[in-house]
Motif scaffolding. Structure first.
Motif, short mmCIF file in Angstrom:
data_model
loop_
_atom_site.label_atom_id
_atom_site.label_comp_id
_atom_site.label_asym_id
_atom_site.label_seq_id
_atom_site.Cartn_x
_atom_site.Cartn_y
_atom_site.Cartn_z
N ALA A 194 6.21 -5.73 3.38
CA ALA A 194 5.08 -6.70 3.61
C ALA A 194 5.35 -8.03 4.21
O ALA A 194 4.82 -8.13 5.16
N TYR A 456 4.38 -8.29 -2.29
CA TYR A 456 3.37 -7.32 -1.49
C TYR A 456 1.98 -7.72 -2.31
O TYR A 456 0.99 -7.86 -1.78
N SER A 460 -1.12 -8.86 0.33
CA SER A 460 -1.98 -7.93 0.53
C SER A 460 -3.36 -7.83 -0.46
O SER A 460 -4.41 -7.59 -0.19
N LEU A 485 -4.15 -5.32 7.87
CA LEU A 485 -3.49 -6.01 6.54
C LEU A 485 -2.92 -7.33 6.87
O LEU A 485 -3.27 -8.38 6.11
N VAL A 489 -3.88 -11.15 5.30
CA VAL A 489 -3.35 -11.68 4.49
C VAL A 489 -3.10 -13.35 4.77
O VAL A 489 -3.29 -14.09 4.02
#
Length: 522
Positions: A194, A456, A460, A485, A489
């Motif tokens: 991520a 993560y 997210s 994504l 974020v």
């Protein structure tokens, strides 16, 4: 010549030590302090039970090498040393690659073969089991799960496990640096993925602009490597609860050292992973243990099996870190023994740190074998033996030994018939292993994996809270496609808050050392 004066057959044990070279060799092992008994001196085909070959307990933190061809008895040598260390209150760590060291927890089986070997080495053999804990990487196999967080594993070790080149290793270090500074905890591999994905976005590139940035191509290699890594089942090794290496330093209620056996048969096809994991254990110990200098007995002796796997294809930075760790951890009371087939498997700078040597037989079937044999002979001190001939003629359970004496000077080279282990020379059955694991006081602490909020989840799942009703918004442009994504974020309130958190306790950069491993926060 009378019968009483006849020469005994080759291999027959003798108590008397003849004058000359044999006596000079024997005198080099006549220590005054506590020592481990390795076996009896071999000279001119005879085993001299009156000339024990020993290693002082006080020099076992000066590290060592156990080498020899496959099938020459290296594993039993580890078992023999581990038993005696445990009996003297010293904890031991054993990497059990083949799965046949678990027998150390059970008494050995009596028999003619064992009695004969013990008699030849001047040993009073008594079957005995020793206190043991069994571990497994990530719970793959029979043992208490050993896990590490990605953060504590660090970029150098992870780059080695992923097979990254020098440039990619440096880029991975940059990713760790960023995550540490922003308080984005890298617990498992999805956390690392991520953060890497964010840093390749338009918004993320600006975060690293001042330190050179992260190229899309390099990030792509890292992400693909992580995907392949997980596809091989590696994800289980990273996570929480993280193993506390202080648990390797325990003693049993009766004062004997606990033998920690890391069961590795289930990951034999993942050698790069377990070799780097063993180095993580060592680096973590280095971080946490205080300086003690020279000690009467080591705090822990660590046996690093299949050592060549650690060094194959290693970067310069990685090798420098291994060398520093081995050199400096001695003063923390930890001894490290590398176990491999030939000394050439270990880089010269590391080999120079190893004061004790047990060399089993070498095979010389090819020109390359002969070359390796000659190179091995050159690594020994001057000897009374013809080492080229001796090293190819040793039998199973025999070895050439030279160690550091009590004054720190090397002992004479001694061909040795090694003692027999007193514990079971073979594996414990699966049911016995599982029962030992369930009874362990550590089972409740490590058995169940935990997946808490980390990078993560923070990147997210975080979204700004619902706002109070507001006037109707002005007409907007044509709706964009659903944001990615990374865009979600970056635009989230939580991420913006995290990005401002540098300097706070959450955002403080993690202290790293040696391998880039993180210091444990207790």
């Amino acid at each position: 010549m009378s019968d009483s004066e006849s020469v005994p057959p080759a291999g027959t044990p003798e108590a008397a030590v003849p004058p000359g070279p044999a006596r000079r060799i024997a005198s080099g092992y006549a220590f005054t302090g506590p020592a481990l008994d390795l076996g009896a001196l071999l000279w001119e085909g005879r085993c001299l039970t009156g000339a024990p070959v020993r290693i002082p307990l006080s020099v076992l933190n000066r590290h060592g090498l156990v080498a020899g061809a496959t099938g020459t008895g290296k594993t039993k040598t580890l078992q023999l040393i581990a038993e005696q260390l445990s009996a003297r209150g010293v904890p031991v760590f054993l990497a059990d690659v083949k799965g046949d060291l678990s027998g150390i927890a059970r008494p050995g089986q009596d028999g003619d073969r064992v009695r004969r070997r013990a008699g030849e080495a001047g040993q009073e053999w008594t079957p005995a089991g020793f206190p043991a804990e069994f571990y497994a990487l990530g719970g793959l196999g029979h043992g208490i799960p050993v896990r590490a967080t990605v953060t504590s594993f660090g970029p150098l070790l992870l780059a080695k496990a992923l097979g990254l080149n020098r440039t990619q290793e440096q880029s991975l270090g940059l990713i760790f640096h960023y995550a540490d500074g922003k308080g984005l905890e890298l617990v498992d591999l999805k956390d690392l993925r991520a953060v890497t994905a964010f840093l390749t976005s338009d918004e993320g590139r600006a975060e690293l602009k001042s330190v050179g940035g992260l190229s899309t191509a390099t990030a792509g290699v890292i992400l693909r490597s992580l995907t392949a890594f997980e596809a091989q089942g590696m994800a289980d090794f990273f996570g929480e609860p993280e193993f506390d290496t202080a648990d390797l330093l325990r003693t049993a209620p009766d004062g004997r050292g606990v033998v920690s056996v890391l069961e590795l048969p289930a990951v034999q096809d993942k050698p790069l992973l377990f070799s780097t994991f063993l180095m993580w254990l060592l680096a973590d110990l280095f971080h946490d243990l205080p300086e003690v200098g020279d000690v009467d007995r080591p705090k822990l002796v660590f046996f690093f099996d299949e050592a060549h796997l650690l060094f194959d294809g290693a970067s310069k930075a990685f090798l420098e870190s291994v060398t520093r760790t081995v050199r400096l951890i001695r003063s923390k009371g930890v001894g490290v023994f590398f176990v491999t087939q030939t000394p050439k498997d270990v880089p010269g700078d590391v080999l120079a740190q190893l004061g004790n040597r047990i060399q089993h037989a070498l095979r010389a079937f090819t020109p390359d074998d002969h070359k390796a044999l000659r190179a091995t002979v050159r690594t020994f001190p001057e000897s009374a033996y013809d080492l080229e001939e001796l090293l190819t003629g040793l039998g199973t359970g025999e070895a050439v030994v030279t160690v550091l004496g009590e004054t720190g000077a090397p002992t004479p080279v001694a061909a040795t018939r090694l003692r027999a282990p007193e514990s079971l020379m073979g594996p414990v059955d699966t049911a016995g292993l599982d029962e030992a694991v369930r009874r362990s006081p550590l089972h409740g602490r490590y058995a169940q994996a935990v997946d808490r909020e980390s990078a993560y989840e923070k990147l997210s799942a975080a979204r700004p809270p619902e706002a109070a009703p507001a006037p109707a918004p002005a007409p907007r442009r044509r709706p964009r496609e659903e944001p990615s994504l990374v865009e979600q974020v970056v635009n989230s309130g939580v991420f913006r808050s995290l990005a401002r958190s540098v300097g706070t306790q959450l955002g403080r950069e993690i202290t790293r050392s040696l391998f880039g491993t993180a210091r444990r926060r207790r």
